[in-house]
Design a protein around this motif. Structure first.
Motif, short mmCIF file in Angstrom:
data_model
loop_
_atom_site.label_atom_id
_atom_site.label_comp_id
_atom_site.label_asym_id
_atom_site.label_seq_id
_atom_site.Cartn_x
_atom_site.Cartn_y
_atom_site.Cartn_z
N ILE A 41 -12.93 3.29 -38.28
CA ILE A 41 -11.90 2.31 -37.98
C ILE A 41 -10.92 2.14 -39.14
O ILE A 41 -9.71 2.05 -38.95
CB ILE A 41 -12.53 0.94 -37.62
N MET A 42 -11.44 2.07 -40.34
CA MET A 42 -10.60 1.79 -41.52
C MET A 42 -10.28 3.06 -42.27
O MET A 42 -11.18 3.84 -42.52
CB MET A 42 -11.30 0.82 -42.46
N PRO A 43 -9.11 3.32 -42.69
CA PRO A 43 -7.87 2.63 -42.35
C PRO A 43 -7.14 3.30 -41.20
O PRO A 43 -6.26 2.70 -40.59
CB PRO A 43 -7.06 2.75 -43.64
N TRP A 44 -7.48 4.55 -40.88
CA TRP A 44 -6.67 5.31 -39.94
C TRP A 44 -6.92 4.96 -38.49
O TRP A 44 -6.02 5.09 -37.66
CB TRP A 44 -6.86 6.80 -40.17
N GLY A 45 -8.10 4.50 -38.16
CA GLY A 45 -8.40 4.17 -36.76
C GLY A 45 -7.54 3.05 -36.23
O GLY A 45 -6.92 3.15 -35.17
N ILE A 46 -7.49 1.96 -36.98
CA ILE A 46 -6.68 0.83 -36.53
C ILE A 46 -5.18 1.13 -36.64
O ILE A 46 -4.39 0.68 -35.82
CB ILE A 46 -7.06 -0.47 -37.28
N ALA A 47 -4.80 1.94 -37.62
CA ALA A 47 -3.38 2.31 -37.75
C ALA A 47 -2.95 3.17 -36.56
O ALA A 47 -1.87 2.95 -35.99
CB ALA A 47 -3.15 3.05 -39.06
N LEU A 48 -3.79 4.13 -36.17
CA LEU A 48 -3.46 4.96 -35.00
C LEU A 48 -3.46 4.14 -33.73
O LEU A 48 -2.64 4.39 -32.83
CB LEU A 48 -4.45 6.12 -34.88
N SER A 49 -4.34 3.16 -33.63
CA SER A 49 -4.34 2.29 -32.45
C SER A 49 -3.03 1.51 -32.36
O SER A 49 -2.44 1.39 -31.28
CB SER A 49 -5.52 1.31 -32.51
N ALA A 50 -2.57 0.99 -33.49
CA ALA A 50 -1.32 0.23 -33.50
C ALA A 50 -0.12 1.13 -33.19
O ALA A 50 0.77 0.74 -32.42
CB ALA A 50 -1.14 -0.46 -34.85
N VAL A 51 -0.08 2.32 -33.78
CA VAL A 51 1.04 3.24 -33.53
C VAL A 51 1.05 3.69 -32.07
O VAL A 51 2.11 3.75 -31.43
CB VAL A 51 0.97 4.45 -34.49
N THR A 52 -0.12 3.97 -31.51
CA THR A 52 -0.22 4.35 -30.10
C THR A 52 0.30 3.24 -29.21
O THR A 52 1.04 3.47 -28.25
CB THR A 52 -1.68 4.69 -29.74
N CYS A 53 -0.07 2.01 -29.53
CA CYS A 53 0.39 0.85 -28.76
C CYS A 53 1.91 0.70 -28.86
O CYS A 53 2.58 0.43 -27.86
CB CYS A 53 -0.32 -0.39 -29.25
N LEU A 54 2.47 0.90 -30.04
CA LEU A 54 3.92 0.77 -30.22
C LEU A 54 4.68 1.87 -29.50
O LEU A 54 5.75 1.62 -28.91
CB LEU A 54 4.27 0.76 -31.70
N VAL A 55 4.17 3.10 -29.53
CA VAL A 55 4.84 4.20 -28.82
C VAL A 55 4.78 3.95 -27.31
O VAL A 55 5.76 4.18 -26.60
CB VAL A 55 4.20 5.55 -29.20
N MET A 56 3.65 3.43 -26.83
CA MET A 56 3.54 3.12 -25.40
C MET A 56 4.51 2.00 -25.01
O MET A 56 5.12 2.04 -23.95
CB MET A 56 2.10 2.71 -25.07
N LEU A 57 4.68 1.02 -25.89
CA LEU A 57 5.65 -0.06 -25.64
C LEU A 57 7.07 0.50 -25.60
O LEU A 57 7.87 0.13 -24.73
CB LEU A 57 5.53 -1.14 -26.71
N GLY A 58 7.39 1.41 -26.52
CA GLY A 58 8.71 2.04 -26.52
C GLY A 58 8.96 2.83 -25.25
O GLY A 58 10.06 2.79 -24.68
N ALA A 59 7.95 3.55 -24.78
CA ALA A 59 8.09 4.31 -23.54
C ALA A 59 8.30 3.37 -22.35
O ALA A 59 9.11 3.65 -21.46
CB ALA A 59 6.86 5.18 -23.32
N ALA A 60 7.58 2.25 -22.35
CA ALA A 60 7.73 1.29 -21.25
C ALA A 60 9.13 0.68 -21.25
O ALA A 60 9.73 0.49 -20.18
CB ALA A 60 6.67 0.21 -21.36
N LEU A 61 9.65 0.38 -22.43
CA LEU A 61 11.00 -0.19 -22.49
C LEU A 61 12.05 0.81 -22.05
O LEU A 61 13.00 0.46 -21.33
CB LEU A 61 11.29 -0.69 -23.91
N LEU A 62 11.91 2.06 -22.47
CA LEU A 62 12.86 3.09 -22.03
C LEU A 62 12.75 3.33 -20.52
O LEU A 62 13.76 3.53 -19.85
CB LEU A 62 12.62 4.40 -22.77
N ASN A 63 11.53 3.30 -20.01
CA ASN A 63 11.34 3.50 -18.58
C ASN A 63 11.93 2.34 -17.79
O ASN A 63 12.53 2.54 -16.73
CB ASN A 63 9.85 3.65 -18.26
N ARG A 64 11.80 1.14 -18.30
CA ARG A 64 12.38 -0.03 -17.62
C ARG A 64 13.90 0.09 -17.57
O ARG A 64 14.53 -0.20 -16.56
CB ARG A 64 11.96 -1.30 -18.32
N ARG A 65 14.48 0.54 -18.68
CA ARG A 65 15.93 0.72 -18.71
C ARG A 65 16.37 1.83 -17.76
O ARG A 65 17.38 1.72 -17.08
CB ARG A 65 16.38 1.03 -20.14
N ALA A 66 15.58 2.90 -17.70
CA ALA A 66 15.92 4.01 -16.80
C ALA A 66 15.76 3.62 -15.34
O ALA A 66 16.49 4.09 -14.48
CB ALA A 66 15.04 5.21 -17.12
#
Length: 144
Positions: A111-136
């Motif tokens: 988990i520390m440090p890369w596991g939680i960092a990858l979880s956060a980055v994955t969540c942020l990329v998914m949020l970005g994809a959802a926002l772009l998809n909503r706009r599209a």
């Protein structure tokens, strides 16, 4: 082609059936991974690491099927998301897979440090994809 009217009267394309629901399930699973990783950091109870691993697994399954549906929809010109949105979905799956491999380790080092960092980055990329998809999805369908 099934269309529904937008607010200004121009038709909007509907995505491939099931793609939206599976995308939301994958986003929920991947977002909950950040929560369970944080719970593990606060308590060091191994149950939370196991929950994170299972959430990543189910997120990858739901996200993989959803990405397949989105690609089919884009190739059949049924859905309107751009290739950038699909690229972000695929990047989310790749990050989730790497994160799953990271979580396969033992205890604290998984988990520390890369596991939680990858979880956060994955969540942020998914949020970005959802926002772009909503706009599209708000763009009107233009028939050539």
């Amino acid at each position: 082609m099934a269309v529904n009217p937008s607010f200004d009267g121009a038709p909007l394309a509907r995505p491939f059936p099931g793609a939206v629901v599976l995308t939301h399930f994958a986003a929920a699973f991947l977002a909950l991974t950040v929560v369970t990783d944080t719970a593990y950091l606060r308590t060091t109870v191994l149950m939370w690491q196991d929950f994170s691993s299972w959430l990543l697994f189910f997120g990858l399954i739901a996200g993989g099927i959803a990405a397949l549906f989105w690609i089919i929809g884009a190739l059949t010109k049924r859905a309107r998301p751009g290739w950038g949105v699909l690229g972000l979905y695929v990047l989310t799956l790749v990050l989730g897979f790497v994160n799953s491999l990271m979580h396969a380790g033992d205890g604290w080092t998984a988990i520390m440090p890369w596991g939680i960092a990858l979880s956060a980055v994955t969540c942020l990329v998914m949020l970005g994809a959802a926002l772009l998809n909503r706009r599209a999805a708000r763009r009107p369908l233009i028939r050539a």
